[in-house]
Write a protein that holds these residues in place. Structure first.
Motif, PDB file in Angstrom:
ATOM      1  N   THR A   2       1.640 -12.205 -15.606  1.00  0.00           N
ATOM      2  CA  THR A   2       2.040 -11.807 -14.264  1.00  0.00           C
ATOM      3  C   THR A   2       3.503 -11.387 -14.243  1.00  0.00           C
ATOM      4  O   THR A   2       4.357 -12.065 -14.796  1.00  0.00           O
ATOM      5  CB  THR A   2       1.828 -12.977 -13.284  1.00  0.00           C
ATOM      6  N   ARG A   5       7.285  -7.940  -9.066  1.00  0.00           N
ATOM      7  CA  ARG A   5       7.591  -6.577  -8.648  1.00  0.00           C
ATOM      8  C   ARG A   5       8.393  -6.633  -7.349  1.00  0.00           C
ATOM      9  O   ARG A   5       7.995  -7.300  -6.396  1.00  0.00           O
ATOM     10  CB  ARG A   5       6.312  -5.782  -8.419  1.00  0.00           C
ATOM     11  N   GLU A 178      -3.590   1.939  -9.274  1.00  0.00           N
ATOM     12  CA  GLU A 178      -3.288   0.538  -9.010  1.00  0.00           C
ATOM     13  C   GLU A 178      -3.785   0.167  -7.616  1.00  0.00           C
ATOM     14  O   GLU A 178      -4.059   1.045  -6.790  1.00  0.00           O
ATOM     15  CB  GLU A 178      -1.776   0.266  -9.053  1.00  0.00           C
ATOM     16  N   LEU A 180      -2.518  -2.477  -4.319  1.00  0.00           N
ATOM     17  CA  LEU A 180      -1.544  -3.383  -3.710  1.00  0.00           C
ATOM     18  C   LEU A 180      -2.267  -4.169  -2.636  1.00  0.00           C
ATOM     19  O   LEU A 180      -2.908  -3.575  -1.765  1.00  0.00           O
ATOM     20  CB  LEU A 180      -0.375  -2.599  -3.093  1.00  0.00           C
ATOM     21  N   THR A 210      -1.182  -5.804  -7.539  1.00  0.00           N
ATOM     22  CA  THR A 210      -0.032  -6.585  -7.111  1.00  0.00           C
ATOM     23  C   THR A 210      -0.397  -7.352  -5.855  1.00  0.00           C
ATOM     24  O   THR A 210      -0.865  -6.764  -4.875  1.00  0.00           O
ATOM     25  CB  THR A 210       1.183  -5.689  -6.831  1.00  0.00           C
ATOM     26  N   TYR A 211      -0.185  -8.662  -5.884  1.00  0.00           N
ATOM     27  CA  TYR A 211      -0.463  -9.535  -4.741  1.00  0.00           C
ATOM     28  C   TYR A 211       0.831  -9.848  -4.006  1.00  0.00           C
ATOM     29  O   TYR A 211       1.880 -10.065  -4.625  1.00  0.00           O
ATOM     30  CB  TYR A 211      -1.104 -10.850  -5.203  1.00  0.00           C
ATOM     31  N   ASP A 233       0.009  -9.056 -10.617  1.00  0.00           N
ATOM     32  CA  ASP A 233       1.453  -9.115 -10.476  1.00  0.00           C
ATOM     33  C   ASP A 233       1.762  -9.638  -9.081  1.00  0.00           C
ATOM     34  O   ASP A 233       0.864  -9.799  -8.248  1.00  0.00           O
ATOM     35  CB  ASP A 233       2.070  -7.739 -10.705  1.00  0.00           C
ATOM     36  N   THR A 235       4.644  -9.832  -5.617  1.00  0.00           N
ATOM     37  CA  THR A 235       5.823  -9.475  -4.845  1.00  0.00           C
ATOM     38  C   THR A 235       6.251 -10.689  -4.034  1.00  0.00           C
ATOM     39  O   THR A 235       5.399 -11.404  -3.501  1.00  0.00           O
ATOM     40  CB  THR A 235       5.525  -8.298  -3.904  1.00  0.00           C
TER      41      THR A 235
END
Length: 263
Positions: A2, A5, A178, A180, A210-211, A233, A235
């Motif tokens: 992980t 970002r 990707e 998000l 990305t979570y 990944d 945020t």
């Protein structure tokens, strides 16, 4: 592993952290956790200097184009851009320096039905490799044994018909590079992540994902890494000291990325 970002959330031209789901049509309706003193370019340059990639700039409503353009110019190729993206303006934002465009609400009609033809239009306009589909969602079942989540559009105010399932992720992966995914119910509350959603997403493992939502401490980052089998990944927003938070130090996350990149 992980990866952290970074983010630059823009509201009324300034970098802010806002409680998810409080953004309505009136710009003064949002509950603000933090309003930064620094301009968006300061954050972009900091991320560039720390070699953080795959972060995103999100325009929360009107009046953010100038600030977004400046941020992208400060870190060309290092940030994605979301907020009001369509097939008509996507190339403009890529030309302005974005690595990818992030699209959500434009993909749905007023009834919350996804418009597959628009997915195809966007791929034709800029190519699959430059597209991030935002699948930010709300929990739509109170059954903890069988939870469900549906994508929320229009500043997370409209619950769409699109459920977060492995089959839907497989289908949408044909149109994107990707995903998000903000857990809108816990976004900005610093009360912990949606652990069940993290685990469900971790079962898939197709495209990079990305979570975001609820991260309050480094333990949450570690949980996401473990529960998703390193497939997600992350945020971090309101809990981050960079945005006035007290739960996580930005330097900790930069060090986390460096360590995971070495392993």
């Amino acid at each position: 592993m992980t990866q952290f970002r970074p983010c630059i959330d823009l509201h009324q031209g300034r970098v802010k952290q806002i409680v998810g789901g409080t953004l309505a049509d009136a710009d003064n309706s949002a509950v603000e956790n933090h309003v930064a003193d620094h301009p968006p370019t300061w954050f972009a340059k900091k991320y560039a200097g720390d070699k953080l990639t795959g972060g995103h700039v999100i325009k929360l409503g009107p009046g953010n184009d100038e600030a977004a353009t400046a941020a992208l110019a400060a870190y060309p190729g290092g940030l994605q851009i979301g907020g009001g993206i369509t097939s008509s303006n996507a190339k403009h934002w890529l030309d302005a320096g974005a690595s990818h465009v992030i699209v959500t609400s434009w993909l749905f009609d007023q009834a919350g039905q996804i418009l597959e033809d628009r997915l195809a239009q966007l791929v034709t306009a800029i190519g699959k490799s430059r597209i991030v589909i935002d699948l930010s969602c709300r929990r739509t079942s109170d059954d903890d044994k069988h939870p469900t989540w549906h994508v929320a559009s229009d500043r997370w105010q409209t619950i769409t018909s699109l459920e977060i399932t492995q089959s839907n992720l497989n289908w949408l992966s044909e149109f994107a590079d990707e995903f998000l995914i903000h857990a809108a119910d816990v976004e900005g509350l610093c009360g912990g992540v949606d652990q069940q959603l993290v685990a469900e997403l971790g079962k898939w493992g197709g495209l990079p994902m990305t979570y975001a939502g609820g991260v309050a401490a480094m333990e949450d980052v570690q949980f996401i890494d473990q529960a998703s089998q390193s497939k997600l990944d992350v945020t971090v927003g309101s809990a981050l000291d960079l945005f006035g938070g007290q739960g996580i130090r930005y330097d900790e996350l930069v060090d986390w990325n460096r360590e995971t990149n070495r392993s």
